[in-house]
Design a protein around this motif. Structure first.
Motif, PDB file in Angstrom:
ATOM      1  N   GLY A 178      15.117 -21.216 138.110  1.00  0.00           N
ATOM      2  CA  GLY A 178      13.997 -21.794 137.382  1.00  0.00           C
ATOM      3  C   GLY A 178      12.941 -20.796 136.971  1.00  0.00           C
ATOM      4  O   GLY A 178      11.873 -21.193 136.474  1.00  0.00           O
ATOM      5  N   SER A 209      18.078 -17.269 134.130  1.00  0.00           N
ATOM      6  CA  SER A 209      17.592 -18.626 134.343  1.00  0.00           C
ATOM      7  C   SER A 209      17.916 -19.516 133.145  1.00  0.00           C
ATOM      8  O   SER A 209      17.737 -19.126 131.988  1.00  0.00           O
ATOM      9  CB  SER A 209      16.082 -18.607 134.587  1.00  0.00           C
ATOM     10  OG  SER A 209      15.579 -19.923 134.682  1.00  0.00           O
ATOM     11  N   SER A 263      16.481 -22.579 133.020  1.00  0.00           N
ATOM     12  CA  SER A 263      15.364 -23.511 132.928  1.00  0.00           C
ATOM     13  C   SER A 263      14.552 -23.235 131.666  1.00  0.00           C
ATOM     14  O   SER A 263      14.840 -22.304 130.903  1.00  0.00           O
ATOM     15  CB  SER A 263      14.484 -23.382 134.173  1.00  0.00           C
ATOM     16  OG  SER A 263      13.914 -22.085 134.236  1.00  0.00           O
ATOM     17  N   TRP A 279      16.223 -26.235 137.609  1.00  0.00           N
ATOM     18  CA  TRP A 279      15.206 -26.729 136.698  1.00  0.00           C
ATOM     19  C   TRP A 279      13.820 -26.536 137.319  1.00  0.00           C
ATOM     20  O   TRP A 279      13.689 -26.282 138.508  1.00  0.00           O
ATOM     21  CB  TRP A 279      15.422 -28.212 136.390  1.00  0.00           C
ATOM     22  CG  TRP A 279      16.616 -28.477 135.490  1.00  0.00           C
ATOM     23  CD1 TRP A 279      17.740 -27.728 135.396  1.00  0.00           C
ATOM     24  CD2 TRP A 279      16.776 -29.584 134.618  1.00  0.00           C
ATOM     25  NE1 TRP A 279      18.613 -28.279 134.499  1.00  0.00           N
ATOM     26  CE2 TRP A 279      18.049 -29.436 133.998  1.00  0.00           C
ATOM     27  CE3 TRP A 279      15.997 -30.688 134.275  1.00  0.00           C
ATOM     28  CZ2 TRP A 279      18.531 -30.340 133.075  1.00  0.00           C
ATOM     29  CZ3 TRP A 279      16.484 -31.593 133.355  1.00  0.00           C
ATOM     30  CH2 TRP A 279      17.737 -31.421 132.750  1.00  0.00           C
TER      31      TRP A 279
END
Length: 411
Positions: free
Chosen positions: A46, A52, A54, A136
């Motif tokens: 995240g 990542s 996210s 997330w």
């Protein structure tokens, strides 16, 4: 006590061996994970980096660049691991906690490469009780970074501001490429005396700037290329065109996204060297040697040795100790007369020699009982006290002992 109870040792050898083996494997695995954990991690935590997936991450632009045919690498080392004959554009994605010295170290280590520094913007986290998918972010709010994030030795004095603006689309042109760019609300911009504006902000400042004398670029707002930019096709196209335009302006051959600033580097350490070639061979040899030593200690040969007395209790031990004392004192030859006397007395007593005989008469009487052809007892009795060394003494003493055995028929 029952037979089963008498034969019970309290511990199962196989169980103890299994516990020890599991402990050794777990210990080695623990240190291997500590040393190689950052490199083995998929990085989908995240955060705002190239691993990542996210919203503040950059996995989208990495994947899109690879699909477009670009040569893209993720660097987990400060010095990188790219081909030396390539011109690389190093993309740095620092966080709000990154120090300027860390960025300077990477730029100095890769002095021959061009670099694009994407400034951080979002502070993310998870609220208590918030159900969020792995990788997330639960919530986030914009935080404008300080200009001190960038090393002044490379970029000079830089000011970062977040202008109060609405989302809007602007026309941009970089390296002869024209494209549309969707600016987010409250877009971040940078200003500095050594910076050249490539894409201007709506209220002044630069969204994309370049150092005047070096191919060092600053992207002030990460929302132009991070995963948030892939919320729509138009924003994704603008992100791809922006990265391609910077690459064209820097005249590079490949892209390299640094993840060391985000904690996924493989820095040099003795612990890490122990689990990577060529030192992994030494580590395996040490582990094998330890297992062999453990096996040898477990599978000992014969029963366990019990401690013995320092001085055994027996006549033989007393004689042996006395002989050792005489030997250490080097007084073996001093006992020649006593040895001759003891042999003479033993033979005369066992053969019932006449009483009243002196030493010479006893020796003559013993000579009469010996077999013809051998050396006489009287001759050995006179010669033994005159021995000059241990060898002569031992030879004559053994001859006297042989005469006694022959006459008395004993050992």
């Amino acid at each position: 006590m029952s037979k089963a109870g008498a034969s019970d040792h309290g511990f199962n050898p196989r169980l103890i061996a299994a516990v020890v083996a599991i402990g050794v494997v777990a210990f080695v695995a623990l240190w291997a994970l500590i040393a190689l954990g950052p490199q083995l991690s998929n990085g989908n935590d995240g955060g705002g980096h190239a691993l990542s997936k996210s919203a503040p991450g950059y996995a989208g632009i990495v994947d899109l660049s690879e699909r477009a045919g670009a040569d893209v690498s993720l660097w987990r080392s400060v010095t990188g691991q790219g081909y030396e004959d390539y011109e690389w554009l190093l993309v740095l994605t620092p966080t709000h906690r990154t120090k300027a010295s860390e960025i300077a170290e990477i730029l100095d280590a890769r002095g021959g490469d061009k670099a694009l520094v994407v400034l951080p913007k979002w502070a993310t986290g998870r609220l208590p009780g918030q159900d969020v998918k792995p990788g997330w972010v639960g919530t986030g709010f914009p935080v404008t970074p300080d200009g001190d994030l960038l090393p002044t030795g490379h970029f000079g004095e830089v000011t970062v501001e977040a202008a109060a603006t609405k989302p809007q689309r602007i026309a941009a042109e970089v390296a002869g490429q024209r494209f549309a760019l969707d600016l987010p609300a409250d877009v971040q911009t940078v200003e500095g005396p050594q910076l050249e504006t490539l894409i201007a902000g709506p209220k002044g400042g630069a969204v994309l700037a370049r150092l005047e004398d070096r191919d060092l670029y600053i992207l002030a707002d990460p929302d132009l290329i991070n995963n948030l930019a892939f919320a729509s096709r138009e924003k994704a196209a603008g992100a791809a065109m922006l990265v391609d335009a910077v690459a064209e302006d820097a005249a590079i051959d490949a892209l390299a996204f640094d993840v060391t600033l985000n904690g996924f580097g493989g820095q040099r350490s003795l612990l890490r060297f122990a689990f990577v070639p060529p030192f992994i061979g030494i580590t395996l040899c040490l582990i094998a040697a330890g297992l062999l030593a453990l096996w040898q200690a477990w599978m000992r040969f014969g029963p366990a040795l019990r401690p013995q007395r320092a001085i055994p209790i027996s006549k033989a031990a007393l004689i042996a100790n006395s002989a050792d004392l005489i030997k250490q004192a080097r007084r073996e030859l001093d006992g020649a007369d006593a040895y001759v006397t003891s042999q003479r007395s033993a033979i005369a007593r066992r053969l019932h020699a006449p009483a009243g005989l002196d030493a010479q008469e006893t020796d003559a009487w013993i000579d009469k009982h010996m077999r013809p052809g051998g050396e006489l007892f009287s001759a050995l009795a006179r010669r033994l006290p005159l021995a000059r060394n241990r060898h002569e003494f031992l030879a004559d003493a053994q001859a006297l002992h042989a005469i006694r055995k022959d006459l008395l028929r004993d050992s």
